[in-house]
Write a protein that holds these residues in place. Structure first.
Motif, PDB file in Angstrom:
ATOM      1  N   GLY A 150      -4.812  -2.268 -14.011  1.00 39.21           N
ATOM      2  CA  GLY A 150      -3.621  -2.450 -14.859  1.00 39.21           C
ATOM      3  C   GLY A 150      -3.593  -1.493 -16.045  1.00 39.21           C
ATOM      4  N   LEU A 151      -4.295  -0.366 -15.955  1.00 34.57           N
ATOM      5  CA  LEU A 151      -4.351   0.579 -17.081  1.00 34.57           C
ATOM      6  C   LEU A 151      -3.275   1.649 -16.988  1.00 34.57           C
ATOM      7  CD1 LEU A 151      -8.233   0.899 -17.071  1.00 34.57           C
ATOM      8  CD2 LEU A 151      -6.861  -0.057 -18.939  1.00 34.57           C
ATOM      9  N   ILE A 152      -2.758   1.880 -15.791  1.00 34.96           N
ATOM     10  CA  ILE A 152      -1.638   2.820 -15.632  1.00 34.96           C
ATOM     11  C   ILE A 152      -0.539   2.136 -14.829  1.00 34.96           C
ATOM     12  CG2 ILE A 152      -3.137   4.874 -15.703  1.00 34.96           C
ATOM     13  CD1 ILE A 152      -2.584   5.163 -12.651  1.00 34.96           C
ATOM     14  N   THR A 153       0.656   2.694 -14.936  1.00 38.97           N
ATOM     15  CA  THR A 153       1.797   2.119 -14.216  1.00 38.97           C
ATOM     16  C   THR A 153       1.875   2.726 -12.812  1.00 38.97           C
ATOM     17  OG1 THR A 153       3.220   3.890 -15.008  1.00 38.97           O
ATOM     18  CG2 THR A 153       3.129   1.873 -16.350  1.00 38.97           C
ATOM     19  N   GLN A 154       2.653   2.047 -11.977  1.00 38.00           N
ATOM     20  CA  GLN A 154       2.949   2.557 -10.633  1.00 38.00           C
ATOM     21  C   GLN A 154       3.642   3.921 -10.754  1.00 38.00           C
ATOM     22  OE1 GLN A 154       2.484   0.278  -7.818  1.00 38.00           O
ATOM     23  NE2 GLN A 154       2.635   2.197  -6.679  1.00 38.00           N
ATOM     24  N   ASN A 155       4.485   4.031 -11.788  1.00 42.06           N
ATOM     25  CA  ASN A 155       5.218   5.272 -12.001  1.00 42.06           C
ATOM     26  C   ASN A 155       4.259   6.451 -12.261  1.00 42.06           C
ATOM     27  OD1 ASN A 155       6.639   7.097 -14.339  1.00 42.06           O
ATOM     28  ND2 ASN A 155       8.002   6.563 -12.650  1.00 42.06           N
ATOM     29  N   LEU A 156       3.242   6.195 -13.074  1.00 45.19           N
ATOM     30  CA  LEU A 156       2.287   7.288 -13.352  1.00 45.19           C
ATOM     31  C   LEU A 156       1.522   7.649 -12.074  1.00 45.19           C
ATOM     32  CD1 LEU A 156       1.350   9.073 -15.738  1.00 45.19           C
ATOM     33  CD2 LEU A 156      -0.612   7.556 -15.955  1.00 45.19           C
ATOM     34  N   ARG A 157       1.174   6.631 -11.292  1.00 45.66           N
ATOM     35  CA  ARG A 157       0.506   6.905 -10.018  1.00 45.66           C
ATOM     36  C   ARG A 157       1.403   7.784  -9.142  1.00 45.66           C
ATOM     37  NH1 ARG A 157      -1.150   3.886  -5.200  1.00 45.66           N
ATOM     38  NH2 ARG A 157       1.037   3.282  -5.079  1.00 45.66           N
ATOM     39  N   ASP A 158       2.707   7.482  -9.118  1.00 47.33           N
ATOM     40  CA  ASP A 158       3.639   8.281  -8.307  1.00 47.33           C
ATOM     41  C   ASP A 158       3.698   9.719  -8.815  1.00 47.33           C
ATOM     42  OD1 ASP A 158       4.085   6.003  -6.895  1.00 47.33           O
ATOM     43  OD2 ASP A 158       6.022   5.520  -7.828  1.00 47.33           O
ATOM     44  N   CYS A 159       3.628   9.883 -10.143  1.00 45.87           N
ATOM     45  CA  CYS A 159       3.608  11.248 -10.709  1.00 45.87           C
ATOM     46  C   CYS A 159       2.387  12.007 -10.193  1.00 45.87           C
ATOM     47  CB  CYS A 159       3.567  11.209 -12.238  1.00 45.87           C
ATOM     48  SG  CYS A 159       5.107  10.688 -12.967  1.00 45.87           S
ATOM     49  N   PHE A 160       1.236  11.338 -10.177  1.00 42.93           N
ATOM     50  CA  PHE A 160       0.043  11.986  -9.631  1.00 42.93           C
ATOM     51  C   PHE A 160       0.273  12.391  -8.175  1.00 42.93           C
ATOM     52  CE2 PHE A 160      -2.569  10.448 -13.204  1.00 42.93           C
ATOM     53  CZ  PHE A 160      -3.426  11.517 -13.354  1.00 42.93           C
ATOM     54  N   GLU A 161       0.883  11.512  -7.406  1.00 46.18           N
ATOM     55  CA  GLU A 161       1.110  11.817  -5.983  1.00 46.18           C
ATOM     56  C   GLU A 161       2.005  13.048  -5.823  1.00 46.18           C
ATOM     57  OE1 GLU A 161      -0.338  10.606  -3.280  1.00 46.18           O
ATOM     58  OE2 GLU A 161      -1.566   9.272  -4.508  1.00 46.18           O
ATOM     59  N   GLN A 162       2.972  13.197  -6.728  1.00 49.77           N
ATOM     60  CA  GLN A 162       3.843  14.388  -6.666  1.00 49.77           C
ATOM     61  C   GLN A 162       3.090  15.635  -7.134  1.00 49.77           C
ATOM     62  OE1 GLN A 162       7.547  13.683  -8.876  1.00 49.77           O
ATOM     63  NE2 GLN A 162       7.304  11.532  -8.362  1.00 49.77           N
ATOM     64  N   PHE A 163       2.113  15.416  -8.005  1.00 44.57           N
ATOM     65  CA  PHE A 163       1.372  16.530  -8.596  1.00 44.57           C
ATOM     66  C   PHE A 163       0.345  17.123  -7.613  1.00 44.57           C
ATOM     67  CE2 PHE A 163      -2.237  17.796 -11.511  1.00 44.57           C
ATOM     68  CZ  PHE A 163      -1.622  18.944 -12.005  1.00 44.57           C
ATOM     69  N   TYR A 164      -0.305  16.287  -6.814  1.00 47.18           N
ATOM     70  CA  TYR A 164      -1.385  16.770  -5.935  1.00 47.18           C
ATOM     71  C   TYR A 164      -0.971  17.973  -5.074  1.00 47.18           C
ATOM     72  CZ  TYR A 164      -3.633  12.275  -7.093  1.00 47.18           C
ATOM     73  OH  TYR A 164      -4.171  11.195  -7.743  1.00 47.18           O
ATOM     74  N   PRO A 165       0.204  17.951  -4.425  1.00 48.06           N
ATOM     75  CA  PRO A 165       0.549  19.097  -3.555  1.00 48.06           C
ATOM     76  C   PRO A 165       0.728  20.408  -4.334  1.00 48.06           C
ATOM     77  CG  PRO A 165       1.999  17.213  -3.133  1.00 48.06           C
ATOM     78  CD  PRO A 165       1.222  16.884  -4.355  1.00 48.06           C
ATOM     79  N   LEU A 166       0.886  20.318  -5.666  1.00 48.55           N
ATOM     80  CA  LEU A 166       1.031  21.553  -6.457  1.00 48.55           C
ATOM     81  C   LEU A 166      -0.311  22.220  -6.710  1.00 48.55           C
ATOM     82  CD1 LEU A 166       3.518  20.309  -9.255  1.00 48.55           C
ATOM     83  CD2 LEU A 166       4.050  21.257  -7.001  1.00 48.55           C
ATOM     84  N   LEU A 167      -1.387  21.452  -6.615  1.00 50.29           N
ATOM     85  CA  LEU A 167      -2.688  21.967  -7.056  1.00 50.29           C
ATOM     86  C   LEU A 167      -3.152  23.234  -6.332  1.00 50.29           C
ATOM     87  CD1 LEU A 167      -4.562  18.666  -7.912  1.00 50.29           C
ATOM     88  CD2 LEU A 167      -3.975  20.531  -9.465  1.00 50.29           C
ATOM     89  N   PRO A 168      -2.936  23.367  -5.021  1.00 52.22           N
ATOM     90  CA  PRO A 168      -3.360  24.622  -4.366  1.00 52.22           C
ATOM     91  C   PRO A 168      -2.673  25.854  -4.953  1.00 52.22           C
ATOM     92  CG  PRO A 168      -2.887  22.940  -2.742  1.00 52.22           C
ATOM     93  CD  PRO A 168      -2.428  22.392  -4.057  1.00 52.22           C
ATOM     94  N   HIS A 169      -1.513  25.660  -5.620  1.00 57.13           N
ATOM     95  CA  HIS A 169      -0.826  26.805  -6.241  1.00 57.13           C
ATOM     96  C   HIS A 169      -1.294  27.024  -7.679  1.00 57.13           C
ATOM     97  CE1 HIS A 169       1.708  26.372  -2.782  1.00 57.13           C
ATOM     98  NE2 HIS A 169       1.925  25.113  -3.116  1.00 57.13           N
ATOM     99  N   LEU A 170      -2.025  26.060  -8.218  1.00 53.99           N
ATOM    100  CA  LEU A 170      -2.400  26.131  -9.635  1.00 53.99           C
ATOM    101  C   LEU A 170      -3.872  26.486  -9.864  1.00 53.99           C
ATOM    102  CD1 LEU A 170      -0.554  22.880 -10.855  1.00 53.99           C
ATOM    103  CD2 LEU A 170       0.152  25.239 -11.265  1.00 53.99           C
ATOM    104  N   LEU A 171      -4.731  26.136  -8.899  1.00 50.72           N
ATOM    105  CA  LEU A 171      -6.180  26.320  -9.095  1.00 50.72           C
ATOM    106  C   LEU A 171      -6.745  27.333  -8.107  1.00 50.72           C
ATOM    107  CD1 LEU A 171      -7.320  22.561  -9.381  1.00 50.72           C
ATOM    108  CD2 LEU A 171      -6.573  24.098 -11.217  1.00 50.72           C
TER     109      LEU A 171
END
Ligand code: ADP
Length: 295
Positions: free
Chosen positions: A169-190
């Motif tokens: 209960g430390l983060i919201t479902q919304n923040l988790r969804d943001c992470f899920e959208q963020f993961y596919p960007l990582l190969p372009h960033l790192l």
């Protein structure tokens, strides 16, 4: 801290278990600075030892710490305390290490630290991960092998910590969804570099200066990972001396624009802090995600 007969008896017993014979204790001094365990400097007629112990629910924590220390020590890259023993006594787990006497920092302490960390990072492996799981702080850190370092970072570092934070209960479902959208960007960033052996928890509380005035690393959470994650970690609470970064970069050059990636790697230690210490560590996480995926 007051040392009673019971405490003496505890230290005598674990030294007996460690060495297999009685060892006379001359002095016991408790050490502050640890985040989760109780630690003491125990001087005896047979040497001075660093002993830490806890009532942890994770009884294999010190076994994993000992394995991690030995793994790093085997590289001969830099000073790591000798593991003397570990085990359990009277409902407590304990770890006995060589005591590292503080010799102060030599003038080239930071240069040598940067250079020797680059030597550690030059130790590589066929995959990212490690042959055993370990802990970061008191949290489990799973290390199953992956071929790709960014996949490993997502699957074995970010996603499990995000999942734990959501569960608690430390983060919201919304923040988790943001992470899920963020993961596919990582190969372009790192940059997807080869695996490097990392200390894994490299902040200022986890290194000392040894009697020769050079660095000695303690309390590791090692694995083969992206070395930039380790250098980013050192920036989490203000950063190390500039000479450290210069010497590291001279010995093992970082990919250009490393500075722009620091906060991405530090999502992991920040999530660890959220899970260990609470929501006050969330704002930098939210700010970073907003930059890439909105909210
Ligand atoms: P914790 O697991 O509770 O975080 P640490 O392993 O970080 O505990 O140790 C607590 C403190 O004790 C460290 O900040 C460091 O200053 C000191 N320390 C750790 N290992 C040694 C050692 N082998 N010799 C001397 N001091 C040590």
């Amino acid at each position: 801290m007051w040392i009673g007969a019971e405490q003496y008896q505890f230290f005598e017993a674990i030294l007996f278990k460690t060495f297999g014979h009685e060892i006379e204790i001359k002095d016991i001094r408790f050490i502050s600075g640890g985040s989760i365990n109780t630690a003491a400097r125990v001087s005896t007629l047979e040497g001075t030892f660093f002993v830490k112990f806890n009532h942890s629910e994770h009884e294999d924590m010190f076994e994993k710490e000992a394995k991690g220390l030995m793994l790093l020590q085997d590289t001969n890259a830099l000073c790591i305390p000798e593991v003397v023993g570990f085990g359990e006594y009277n409902d407590k787990s304990y770890l006995v290490l060589e005591f590292i006497e503080n010799g102060g920092q030599r003038p080239d302490f930071w240069q040598e630290f940067g250079r020797s960390l680059s030597v550690l990072h030059s130790h590589t492996h066929s995959s990212f991960g490690l042959s055993f799981d370990n802990y970061i702080g008191s949290l489990e850190q799973r290390n199953q092998y992956y071929e790709n370092g960014i996949d490993f970072f997502v699957e074995k570092r970010l996603r499990p910590m995000v999942g734990l934070a959501l569960y608690n209960g430390l983060i919201t479902q919304n923040l988790r969804d943001c992470f899920e959208q963020f993961y596919p960007l990582l190969p372009h960033l790192l940059p997807n570099e080869k695996p490097s052996l990392l200390h894994g928890d490299l902040w200022s509380g986890n290194f000392l200066s040894n009697p020769y005035g050079y660095v000695c690393l303690v309390d590791p959470a090692p694995y083969y990972g992206l070395r930039e994650a380790e250098i980013a970690f050192t920036h989490l609470f203000g950063g190390f001396d500039d000479e450290f970064y210069e010497a590291y970069n001279e010995a093992y050059r970082l990919t250009p624009n490393f500075q722009s990636r620091i906060q991405i790697y530090n999502l992991y230690p920040l999530l660890v802090h959220v899970n260990l210490f609470g929501k006050s560590y969330l704002p930098p996480i939210e700010r970073l995600l907003r930059r890439f995926v909105g909210s």
